[in-house]
Design a protein around this motif. Structure first.
Motif, PDB file in Angstrom:
ATOM      1  N   HIS A 207       4.726  -0.139   0.007  1.00 33.85           N
ATOM      2  CA  HIS A 207       5.481  -0.767   1.087  1.00 33.85           C
ATOM      3  C   HIS A 207       4.570  -1.673   1.905  1.00 33.85           C
ATOM      4  O   HIS A 207       3.339  -1.582   1.804  1.00 33.85           O
ATOM      5  CB  HIS A 207       6.106   0.307   1.996  1.00 33.85           C
TER       6      HIS A 207
ATOM      7  N   HIS B 235       0.861  -1.183   0.000  1.00 34.39           N
ATOM      8  CA  HIS B 235       0.000   0.000   0.000  1.00 34.39           C
ATOM      9  C   HIS B 235       0.894   1.228   0.000  1.00 34.39           C
ATOM     10  O   HIS B 235       2.103   1.119   0.217  1.00 34.39           O
ATOM     11  CB  HIS B 235      -0.896   0.007   1.247  1.00 34.39           C
TER      12      HIS B 235
ATOM     13  N   ASP C 208       1.024   5.213   1.828  1.00 30.02           N
ATOM     14  CA  ASP C 208       0.359   6.037   2.844  1.00 30.02           C
ATOM     15  C   ASP C 208      -0.073   7.333   2.171  1.00 30.02           C
ATOM     16  O   ASP C 208       0.544   7.758   1.188  1.00 30.02           O
ATOM     17  CB  ASP C 208       1.328   6.372   3.988  1.00 30.02           C
TER      18      ASP C 208
HETATM   19 FE   LIG Z   1       2.061   2.229   5.554  1.00 34.55          FE
END
Ligand SMILES: [Fe+2]
Length: 343
Positions: free
Chosen positions: A287, A205, A207
């Motif tokens: 990550h 994913h 952030d």
């Molecule tokens: Fe993350």
């Protein structure tokens, strides 16, 4: 052909609408310090539809009014002395790869103090979110145990790290402005579940709490291939670097088999390191944490940002404060703008 043109027109219309929402939400944020839900959703949509270009453009506009301090001498911090040439090198690699692994380790005394605190302090964990418990390494009941951020902020050893001038200068250089300390996070990961857990961020994913940010991760115990090393895809933070096909899924977690098709094997990095190892990452990179085969992992993470626009978290309440930290916050009001002080 007609259907394609229609879809293109719809896309342009949606983007224009989202830009308008963002501009209004950002203006309101400047007055209130709060981001509207529509404003944050517009940011997420604009990140995905522009493949990250929108965030870079807005970030550049934001930092004009917040120029970085010029640091021309070497800086002494938790990993020792870093020269201006080292800082330049770190920043070049960070910009290119979205990741930098420091070759020096954090002072072992500080690492062991925080590790011992983590063995005694309360954590929150699913499914018992309403109940704080102490992590028992011999008897894990969850794949993840998170420490509450307000507890971390009130730990004077962690305050020491928050004040670290090397970390701040790495963030300053990367963001190109005076950074804001966004939050600390710390958590135990365990081998409780053998499969990848979405809850424990063990699927790829990116952030996106903010417009632009940098994270610093510190391993507080030894991390091998057994106990859940961090993984990332090098350079996937760059504007235009993510496959649109994956971005069209929105702010989502992506199974390995879907990610593997799009990147070269060399782009997949696995971060192994002893206790005290530290790395910086722009977690716009894809990550994840690797599911643990055995043991546990304790990680401390800091986020630095250029703006608190985005996810709305309450400001931190600092009650237990060293005189040094208090003075530091007074001297660095931008950096400390996410803290409130009791007493
Ligand atoms: Fe993350």
């Amino acid at each position: 052909m007609r259907a394609l043109l229609y879809r293109l027109r719809q896309k342009i219309k949606t983007r224009a609408k989202n830009k308008k929402i963002f501009v209004q939400a950002y203006a309101a944020f400047k007055k209130t310090g709060t981001t509207s839900t529509e404003g944050y959703t517009a940011l997420l949509d604009l990140y995905c539809s522009s493949n990250g270009k929108f965030n870079e453009k807005i970030h550049k506009e934001i930092i004009v009014s917040n120029p970085p301090k010029k640091i021309t001498d070497s800086v002494n911090g938790i990993i020792g002395k870093i020269s201006p040439a080292d800082f330049t090198n770190i920043n070049t690699i960070l910009n290119k790869d979205g990741y930098y692994n420091f070759d020096k380790k954090v002072n072992p005394e500080l690492v062991s103090k925080i590790y011992n605190y983590a063995l005694k302090a309360n954590t929150v964990t699913a499914p018992l979110y309403d109940k704080k418990i102490v992590f028992d390494p011999k008897n894990p009941i969850s794949e993840i145990y998170r420490f509450e951020q307000n507890d971390l902020i009130n730990n004077t050893d962690i305050q020491q790290l928050i004040m670290d001038p090397v970390l701040i200068n790495v963030a300053r250089n990367y963001l190109g402005c005076e950074p804001i300390f966004d939050f600390p996070a710390m958590w135990w990961s365990t081998a409780f579940l053998k499969d990848a857990s979405s809850e424990a961020a063990q699927l790829y994913h990116f952030d996106l709490d903010r417009i632009k940010w940098l994270k610093i991760f510190i391993y507080l115990n030894d991390v091998t291939s057994e106990n859940g090393p961090h993984r990332l895809i090098k350079s996937s933070h760059l504007p235009g670097a993510k496959p649109q096909e994956l971005l069209n899924r929105g702010y989502a977690r992506i199974p390995d088999e879907d990610i593997l098709k799009h990147y070269k094997p060399d782009d997949f990095l696995v971060v192994i390191g002893d206790a005290g190892s530290m790395f910086a990452e722009d977690t716009k990179c894809w990550h994840k944490g690797t599911p643990l085969k055995s043991g546990n992992r304790l990680v401390l993470e800091f986020e630095y940002t250029s703006s608190l626009f985005g996810a709305n978290y309450p400001k931190f309440e600092v009650k237990n404060i060293s005189d040094e930290f208090k003075q530091f916050c007074i001297n660095n009001p931008i950096y400390a703008s996410n803290f409130t002080f009791k007493n």
